[in-house]
Design an enzyme around this catalytic site. Sequence first.
Site, PDB file in Angstrom:
ATOM      1  N   HIS A 180       0.983  -0.950   0.213  1.00  0.00           N
ATOM      2  CA  HIS A 180       0.075  -0.305  -0.018  1.00  0.00           C
ATOM      3  C   HIS A 180       0.807   0.915   0.243  1.00  0.00           C
ATOM      4  O   HIS A 180       1.443   1.895   1.022  1.00  0.00           O
ATOM      5  CB  HIS A 180      -0.868   0.194   1.302  1.00  0.00           C
ATOM      6  CG  HIS A 180      -2.003   0.837   0.930  1.00  0.00           C
ATOM      7  ND1 HIS A 180      -3.123   0.488   0.594  1.00  0.00           N
ATOM      8  CD2 HIS A 180      -2.171   2.398   1.264  1.00  0.00           C
ATOM      9  CE1 HIS A 180      -4.121   1.386   0.602  1.00  0.00           C
ATOM     10  NE2 HIS A 180      -3.128   2.664   0.558  1.00  0.00           N
ATOM     11  N   HIS A 197       1.700   5.021  -2.186  1.00  0.00           N
ATOM     12  CA  HIS A 197       0.564   5.747  -3.502  1.00  0.00           C
ATOM     13  C   HIS A 197       2.306   5.986  -4.265  1.00  0.00           C
ATOM     14  O   HIS A 197       2.607   7.480  -3.715  1.00  0.00           O
ATOM     15  CB  HIS A 197      -0.055   6.767  -2.841  1.00  0.00           C
ATOM     16  CG  HIS A 197      -1.857   5.844  -2.374  1.00  0.00           C
ATOM     17  ND1 HIS A 197      -2.705   5.989  -3.032  1.00  0.00           N
ATOM     18  CD2 HIS A 197      -2.166   5.519  -0.863  1.00  0.00           C
ATOM     19  CE1 HIS A 197      -3.490   5.634  -2.315  1.00  0.00           C
ATOM     20  NE2 HIS A 197      -3.718   5.135  -1.405  1.00  0.00           N
ATOM     21  N   ASP A 237       1.742   9.198  -5.884  1.00  0.00           N
ATOM     22  CA  ASP A 237       1.514  10.449  -6.194  1.00  0.00           C
ATOM     23  C   ASP A 237       1.865  11.163  -4.742  1.00  0.00           C
ATOM     24  O   ASP A 237       1.969  12.188  -3.846  1.00  0.00           O
ATOM     25  CB  ASP A 237       0.234  10.499  -6.547  1.00  0.00           C
ATOM     26  CG  ASP A 237      -0.860   9.869  -5.355  1.00  0.00           C
ATOM     27  OD1 ASP A 237      -1.095   8.789  -5.545  1.00  0.00           O
ATOM     28  OD2 ASP A 237      -2.411  10.607  -5.992  1.00  0.00           O
ATOM     29  N   GLY A 257      -9.188   7.485  -2.614  1.00  0.00           N
ATOM     30  CA  GLY A 257     -10.359   9.034  -1.943  1.00  0.00           C
ATOM     31  C   GLY A 257     -11.155   8.846  -1.219  1.00  0.00           C
ATOM     32  O   GLY A 257     -11.229   8.516  -0.333  1.00  0.00           O
ATOM     33  N   GLU A 265     -10.831   2.960   7.158  1.00  0.00           N
ATOM     34  CA  GLU A 265      -9.855   4.198   7.481  1.00  0.00           C
ATOM     35  C   GLU A 265     -10.837   5.459   8.151  1.00  0.00           C
ATOM     36  O   GLU A 265     -10.709   5.752   9.439  1.00  0.00           O
ATOM     37  CB  GLU A 265      -8.832   4.653   6.044  1.00  0.00           C
ATOM     38  CG  GLU A 265      -8.533   5.229   6.413  1.00  0.00           C
ATOM     39  CD  GLU A 265      -7.053   6.289   4.870  1.00  0.00           C
ATOM     40  OE1 GLU A 265      -8.021   6.006   3.621  1.00  0.00           O
ATOM     41  OE2 GLU A 265      -6.176   6.779   4.783  1.00  0.00           O
ATOM     42  N   ASP A 290       1.582   3.864   3.030  1.00  0.00           N
ATOM     43  CA  ASP A 290       1.006   4.999   2.159  1.00  0.00           C
ATOM     44  C   ASP A 290       1.079   6.144   1.559  1.00  0.00           C
ATOM     45  O   ASP A 290       0.882   6.061   0.448  1.00  0.00           O
ATOM     46  CB  ASP A 290      -0.657   5.345   3.929  1.00  0.00           C
ATOM     47  CG  ASP A 290      -1.726   6.083   2.857  1.00  0.00           C
ATOM     48  OD1 ASP A 290      -1.902   5.315   2.071  1.00  0.00           O
ATOM     49  OD2 ASP A 290      -2.058   6.382   3.777  1.00  0.00           O
TER      50      ASP A 290
HETATM   51 ZN    ZN Z   1      -4.047   4.679   0.726  1.00  0.00          ZN
END
Ligand code: ZN
Length: 384
Positions: A37, A39, A41, A198, A228, A325
């Site tokens: 996990h 990202h 970006d 998102g 989350e 993350d």
């Molecule tokens: Zn995430």
Amino acid sequence: MSSADDLTAESSADASDEVSTTVEGTPLVDLPKVALHDHLDGGLRPATIIELARERGIDVPVDDADGLGSWFRAQSDSGSLVEYLKTFDLTIAVMQTEEGLRRVAREFVEDLAADGVLYGELRWAPEQHLSLGLSADAAVEAVQAGIDEAVAAVEARGGWIRAGQLVSAMRHLDNGVAMAELALRHRDSGVHGFDIAGPEDGFPPSRMKPAFDLLLGEGMPITVHAGEAAGIDSIRSALVDGHALRLGHGVRIREDIEVVSDDGEAMGVRLGRLAQWVRDRRVPLEVSPSSNLQTGAFAAWGSEFGEHPIDTLYQLGFAVTVNTDNRLMSGTSITRELGLLVDAFGYDLDDLLTFQLNAAEGAFLPLEERIELQARIEDGFGLD
Ligand SMILES: [Zn+2]
């Protein structure tokens, strides 16, 4: 100094923020790891953001790399997922060209290798990278080119890493089916799976059910951010409507666990049906401890790192994995997350091995490649 060292040094925002870098005498950075996990970006190098922004004439809030790294961390400490997500406006702005995407992906995988990662899944939302006219297919190909360059560079140095893309659809937009079709078009050229990302609260996985049904029918693995910023109804929808094989964070599955006795030594618990399913079916939880603290994901149980439900879930036998993350927003690496967990919960090498084997088991790879990955992990932990 490696880039992983840079990250660790940068993340020491104050003198009290000292994190263990070894366990049982073994440097944590040397341990083989799996990043499920992470990202794309959310993992840019600050210096790269500054360079790409300068080329494109984009304003940055701070124009030195250290200062910009600190800015991201401070902005991300809001306790709200929605506020946290606003920091992505800047990173996404510099990732709108083939060159930008390719460079960011290459550096991302290079930084994973420096962190000891053997296999990484890079998730990102192509639909957010089309503002300058790039096609979604060209964007996916640009990211893949960066991944391939980094893998080749690591191998040329005698290292070993594998990486793949997860296509994320933005859950508040309505491009789920188009993004699912995009993922399927690239499944044999670097896309390993699908995700939705998102704002979670108010945008349940059921909104994207046609996309998930299409992917399930085609045999494409799915993970869903759930548990989350929303609770067990979101997790249930991820599993039922989203056909999720893993849960992005999933920490609020803790809401479905009742503690009936706790004498400090042993905890008596009663699992609800949903928690029982997630545990008994070994659905991997892509836990990201520092990020979860920043976004308030476990605010119901505390506001300190050591109050994260990860330990309760791990002790109860859930398939816990440890992730970053967003390395930039949290100023972290998997090495640092493991150090924080060692400090908070006293984990030893066996515990850290379990997290990595859980992640390898849950990787969106064919079985034979998961078995090879697990063998490499056991080898790296000193097991035969
Ligand atoms: Zn995430």
